[in-house]
Design a protein around this motif. Structure first.
Motif, PDB file in Angstrom:
ATOM      1  N   ALA A 171      48.529  68.542  31.025  1.00 46.96           N
ATOM      2  CA  ALA A 171      49.547  68.831  30.223  1.00 46.96           C
ATOM      3  C   ALA A 171      49.798  67.735  29.267  1.00 46.96           C
ATOM      4  O   ALA A 171      50.270  67.946  28.179  1.00 46.96           O
ATOM      5  CB  ALA A 171      50.869  69.492  30.956  1.00 46.96           C
ATOM      6  N   ALA A 172      50.206  66.609  30.078  1.00 48.32           N
ATOM      7  CA  ALA A 172      50.680  65.461  29.052  1.00 48.32           C
ATOM      8  C   ALA A 172      49.593  64.861  28.142  1.00 48.32           C
ATOM      9  O   ALA A 172      49.864  64.661  26.891  1.00 48.32           O
ATOM     10  CB  ALA A 172      51.244  64.385  30.014  1.00 48.32           C
ATOM     11  N   ILE A 173      48.417  64.870  28.521  1.00 50.83           N
ATOM     12  CA  ILE A 173      47.322  64.487  27.795  1.00 50.83           C
ATOM     13  C   ILE A 173      47.176  65.755  26.435  1.00 50.83           C
ATOM     14  O   ILE A 173      47.172  65.220  25.461  1.00 50.83           O
ATOM     15  CB  ILE A 173      45.980  64.346  28.384  1.00 50.83           C
ATOM     16  N   ALA A 174      47.167  66.893  26.792  1.00 52.22           N
ATOM     17  CA  ALA A 174      47.080  67.995  25.916  1.00 52.22           C
ATOM     18  C   ALA A 174      48.162  67.655  24.859  1.00 52.22           C
ATOM     19  O   ALA A 174      47.975  67.936  23.406  1.00 52.22           O
ATOM     20  CB  ALA A 174      46.661  69.058  26.472  1.00 52.22           C
ATOM     21  N   ALA A 175      49.578  67.493  25.115  1.00 45.75           N
ATOM     22  CA  ALA A 175      50.526  67.470  24.357  1.00 45.75           C
ATOM     23  C   ALA A 175      50.486  66.337  23.442  1.00 45.75           C
ATOM     24  O   ALA A 175      50.813  66.361  22.219  1.00 45.75           O
ATOM     25  CB  ALA A 175      51.783  67.489  25.301  1.00 45.75           C
ATOM     26  N   THR A 176      49.922  65.169  24.041  1.00 46.92           N
ATOM     27  CA  THR A 176      49.748  63.881  23.206  1.00 46.92           C
ATOM     28  C   THR A 176      48.703  64.330  22.128  1.00 46.92           C
ATOM     29  O   THR A 176      49.107  63.877  20.890  1.00 46.92           O
ATOM     30  CB  THR A 176      49.447  62.684  24.163  1.00 46.92           C
ATOM     31  N   ASP A 177      47.817  64.932  22.281  1.00 42.12           N
ATOM     32  CA  ASP A 177      46.643  64.895  21.341  1.00 42.12           C
ATOM     33  C   ASP A 177      47.226  65.794  20.423  1.00 42.12           C
ATOM     34  O   ASP A 177      46.904  65.563  19.168  1.00 42.12           O
ATOM     35  CB  ASP A 177      45.341  65.681  22.199  1.00 42.12           C
ATOM     36  N   THR A 221      49.972  57.250  36.207  1.00 41.97           N
ATOM     37  CA  THR A 221      49.461  56.602  34.924  1.00 41.97           C
ATOM     38  C   THR A 221      48.105  55.935  34.896  1.00 41.97           C
ATOM     39  O   THR A 221      47.367  56.020  33.835  1.00 41.97           O
ATOM     40  CB  THR A 221      50.511  55.157  34.895  1.00 41.97           C
ATOM     41  N   ASP A 222      47.465  55.782  36.003  1.00 42.25           N
ATOM     42  CA  ASP A 222      45.904  55.613  35.934  1.00 42.25           C
ATOM     43  C   ASP A 222      45.172  56.918  35.409  1.00 42.25           C
ATOM     44  O   ASP A 222      44.242  56.790  34.821  1.00 42.25           O
ATOM     45  CB  ASP A 222      45.361  55.276  37.502  1.00 42.25           C
ATOM     46  N   LEU A 223      45.766  58.154  35.826  1.00 42.76           N
ATOM     47  CA  LEU A 223      44.899  59.157  35.504  1.00 42.76           C
ATOM     48  C   LEU A 223      45.452  59.423  33.787  1.00 42.76           C
ATOM     49  O   LEU A 223      44.450  59.927  33.074  1.00 42.76           O
ATOM     50  CB  LEU A 223      45.570  60.321  36.127  1.00 42.76           C
ATOM     51  N   LEU A 224      46.547  59.070  33.530  1.00 42.02           N
ATOM     52  CA  LEU A 224      47.029  59.395  31.953  1.00 42.02           C
ATOM     53  C   LEU A 224      46.050  58.388  31.231  1.00 42.02           C
ATOM     54  O   LEU A 224      45.613  58.781  30.143  1.00 42.02           O
ATOM     55  CB  LEU A 224      48.308  59.036  31.968  1.00 42.02           C
ATOM     56  N   THR A 225      45.801  57.185  31.627  1.00 42.38           N
ATOM     57  CA  THR A 225      45.137  56.189  30.883  1.00 42.38           C
ATOM     58  C   THR A 225      43.603  56.289  31.109  1.00 42.38           C
ATOM     59  O   THR A 225      42.927  55.353  30.297  1.00 42.38           O
ATOM     60  CB  THR A 225      45.485  54.727  31.331  1.00 42.38           C
ATOM     61  N   GLY A 226      43.144  56.939  32.050  1.00 37.70           N
ATOM     62  CA  GLY A 226      41.834  57.161  32.265  1.00 37.70           C
ATOM     63  C   GLY A 226      40.938  56.248  33.015  1.00 37.70           C
ATOM     64  O   GLY A 226      39.966  56.276  33.329  1.00 37.70           O
ATOM     65  N   LEU A 228      41.456  56.234  36.150  1.00 37.01           N
ATOM     66  CA  LEU A 228      41.056  57.150  37.280  1.00 37.01           C
ATOM     67  C   LEU A 228      40.772  58.458  36.905  1.00 37.01           C
ATOM     68  O   LEU A 228      41.646  59.013  35.789  1.00 37.01           O
ATOM     69  CB  LEU A 228      42.283  57.369  38.229  1.00 37.01           C
ATOM     70  N   GLU A 229      39.492  59.192  37.152  1.00 41.02           N
ATOM     71  CA  GLU A 229      39.284  60.456  36.802  1.00 41.02           C
ATOM     72  C   GLU A 229      39.217  60.729  35.484  1.00 41.02           C
ATOM     73  O   GLU A 229      40.079  61.448  34.963  1.00 41.02           O
ATOM     74  CB  GLU A 229      40.031  61.427  37.674  1.00 41.02           C
ATOM     75  N   PRO A 230      38.315  59.835  34.379  1.00 45.71           N
ATOM     76  CA  PRO A 230      38.554  59.750  33.320  1.00 45.71           C
ATOM     77  C   PRO A 230      38.083  61.546  32.710  1.00 45.71           C
ATOM     78  O   PRO A 230      38.302  61.506  31.558  1.00 45.71           O
ATOM     79  CB  PRO A 230      37.489  59.008  32.825  1.00 45.71           C
ATOM     80  N   GLU A 231      37.520  62.406  33.646  1.00 47.81           N
ATOM     81  CA  GLU A 231      37.087  63.490  33.161  1.00 47.81           C
ATOM     82  C   GLU A 231      38.354  64.423  32.821  1.00 47.81           C
ATOM     83  O   GLU A 231      38.111  65.495  32.079  1.00 47.81           O
ATOM     84  CB  GLU A 231      36.327  64.309  34.279  1.00 47.81           C
ATOM     85  N   LEU A 232      39.418  64.099  33.112  1.00 46.87           N
ATOM     86  CA  LEU A 232      40.551  64.655  32.814  1.00 46.87           C
ATOM     87  C   LEU A 232      40.992  64.564  31.221  1.00 46.87           C
ATOM     88  O   LEU A 232      41.852  64.975  30.740  1.00 46.87           O
ATOM     89  CB  LEU A 232      41.776  64.004  33.556  1.00 46.87           C
ATOM     90  N   GLY A 233      40.429  63.304  30.797  1.00 51.37           N
ATOM     91  CA  GLY A 233      40.739  63.192  29.241  1.00 51.37           C
ATOM     92  C   GLY A 233      41.650  62.132  28.928  1.00 51.37           C
ATOM     93  O   GLY A 233      41.995  61.777  28.059  1.00 51.37           O
ATOM     94  N   GLY A 234      42.011  61.091  30.104  1.00 50.10           N
ATOM     95  CA  GLY A 234      42.899  60.081  30.044  1.00 50.10           C
ATOM     96  C   GLY A 234      42.218  58.908  29.022  1.00 50.10           C
ATOM     97  O   GLY A 234      41.223  58.563  29.010  1.00 50.10           O
ATOM     98  N   ARG A 235      43.404  58.255  28.297  1.00 56.02           N
ATOM     99  CA  ARG A 235      42.940  57.243  27.349  1.00 56.02           C
ATOM    100  C   ARG A 235      43.986  56.212  27.563  1.00 56.02           C
ATOM    101  O   ARG A 235      45.124  56.613  27.461  1.00 56.02           O
ATOM    102  CB  ARG A 235      42.664  57.510  26.022  1.00 56.02           C
TER     103      ARG A 235
END
Length: 380
Positions: A171-177, A221-226, A228-235
């Motif tokens: 949700a946080a990644i999608a909102a940021t995008d 934060t590792d998930l959000l930045t990619g 960890l588990e970059p398939e979630l879309g984190g950067r």
């Protein structure tokens, strides 16, 4: 002003939780502290205390009362009140609460939140003429534990903490995008607990378990930045500021009690800040800190002195947010928690100022100058 500086080094954070407790009662701390109707006055009082940057929140459940339909009447007075006195606001878009028509476990939760976030950013940009600052989802790590493993707050599940954390990250990644589509210059901050967990006198297996628990503080934060588990879309560019929430009970023995300040197992805050910066190489903000009652000034002294040490070690710390900045009714029992710089309002709306706490903050007014120089000490 550089893009990584805030208007004031000391920030005021308004408690804006809007979740449902385990008994089904929905909290609305902006309403119960009367900040929703006194926002302009509250911002002006903080300006008088030298605070011109705040954390505040939108109540998604009041705005999206039916799917895709937005009623901004609960938010506009706050937005306009901040603009009138030139207070800079970091807006929390989801602070533990969501509309009743959504299932938090569903893909629709993510898409609905991202649409809401974009609509909010577009409104903020059009009303203020400025790019916004956002914390899309507050304390994903704590929410995953409290709502996904411990049944303390919504969605009141057990054994689903890891699943909930990843849903909140999505949700946080999608909102940021979506926000960046309407406001490319928007800036983003996290607000995640900063903790220490000690194994005490336990054996090696116990020490390893304690260390793994300690390191889990970085997972969201590792998930959000990619990382960890970059398939979630984190950067990594999802984050402009790493926000860290630090309270007196944020250090404890695995399976045991809180480690008291001054004990040999208590880890210096400055060392924790260095670790966080070296991990992400992003500017830091103490996004929440504070203590209750007579402990508040002493706690602020400790936090400020440790931040000063970290700044002198080259860590770019851009602010300290007193949270909550208003005394507030407790989540579970409605007792008044005297944690704020400002107390309950008088007949004219003015709130009592806790002057000992304000004096302690003013004692460290020089931190803003150090923050502008931070980074230049790293190789000294």
């Amino acid at each position: 002003m550089s893009n990584d500086m805030l208007r004031s080094f000391f920030l005021g954070g308004f408690e804006c939780s809007s979740h449902r407790r385990a008994d089904g009662v929905r909290l609305d701390l902006l309403r119960t502290t009367t900040h929703d109707v006194l926002a302009g006055s509250d911002y002006r009082q903080l300006q008088n205390c030298g605070i011109s940057t705040v954390r505040d929140g939108l109540r998604w459940h009041l705005i999206e009362v039916s799917p895709g339909q937005y009623d901004w009447s609960s938010f506009l007075p706050m937005l306009r009140g901040a603009a009138e006195c030139q207070t800079e606001v970091i807006w929390d878009l989801c602070h533990y609460g969501w509309p009743d028509h959504l299932d938090i476990w569903s893909p629709e939760f993510v898409s609905s939140f991202s649409r809401f976030a974009a609509a909010a950013a577009e409104l903020i940009r059009s009303e203020t003429g400025r790019s916004g600052l956002y914390c899309p989802v507050n304390e994903m790590s704590f929410w995953a534990w409290a709502g996904g493993d411990s049944e303390k707050i919504n969605p009141c599940a057990t054994g689903r903490g890891a699943e909930l954390k990843r849903q909140l990250v999505r949700a946080a990644i999608a909102a940021t995008d979506e926000i960046r589509k309407v406001d490319p210059q928007a800036r983003f901050i996290t607000a995640e607990p900063l903790i220490n967990v000690s194994g005490g006198s336990g054996d090696q297996a116990w020490q390893t378990e304690a260390e793994n628990y300690r390191l889990s503080q970085f997972e969201a934060t590792d998930l959000l930045t990619g990382c960890l588990e970059p398939e979630l879309g984190g950067r990594i560019d999802n984050i402009d500021f790493i926000g860290l929430n630090f309270y007196p009970d944020n250090q404890w023995y695995l399976g045991g009690s809180t480690i008291p300040l001054g004990h040999h197992s208590y880890r210096p805050l400055s060392d924790m800040l260095v670790e966080a910066y070296e991990r992400y190489r992003r500017p830091l903000v103490i996004s929440e800190t504070g203590a209750e009652g007579s402990a508040a000034p002493a706690w602020m002294h400790y936090v400020c002195s440790e931040v000063e040490d970290a700044l002198r070690r080259g860590v770019p710390i851009k602010g300290i947010c007193l949270y909550p900045v208003l005394d507030y009714p407790g989540w579970e029992n409605d007792r008044t928690c005297e944690v704020g710089l400002l107390g309950t309002p008088g007949p004219g709306g003015e709130r009592q100022v806790h002057h000992r706490l304000l004096d302690e903050m003013r004692r460290y007014g020089h931190l803003s100058d150090l923050a502008r120089k931070a980074g230049s000490f790293a190789d000294a």
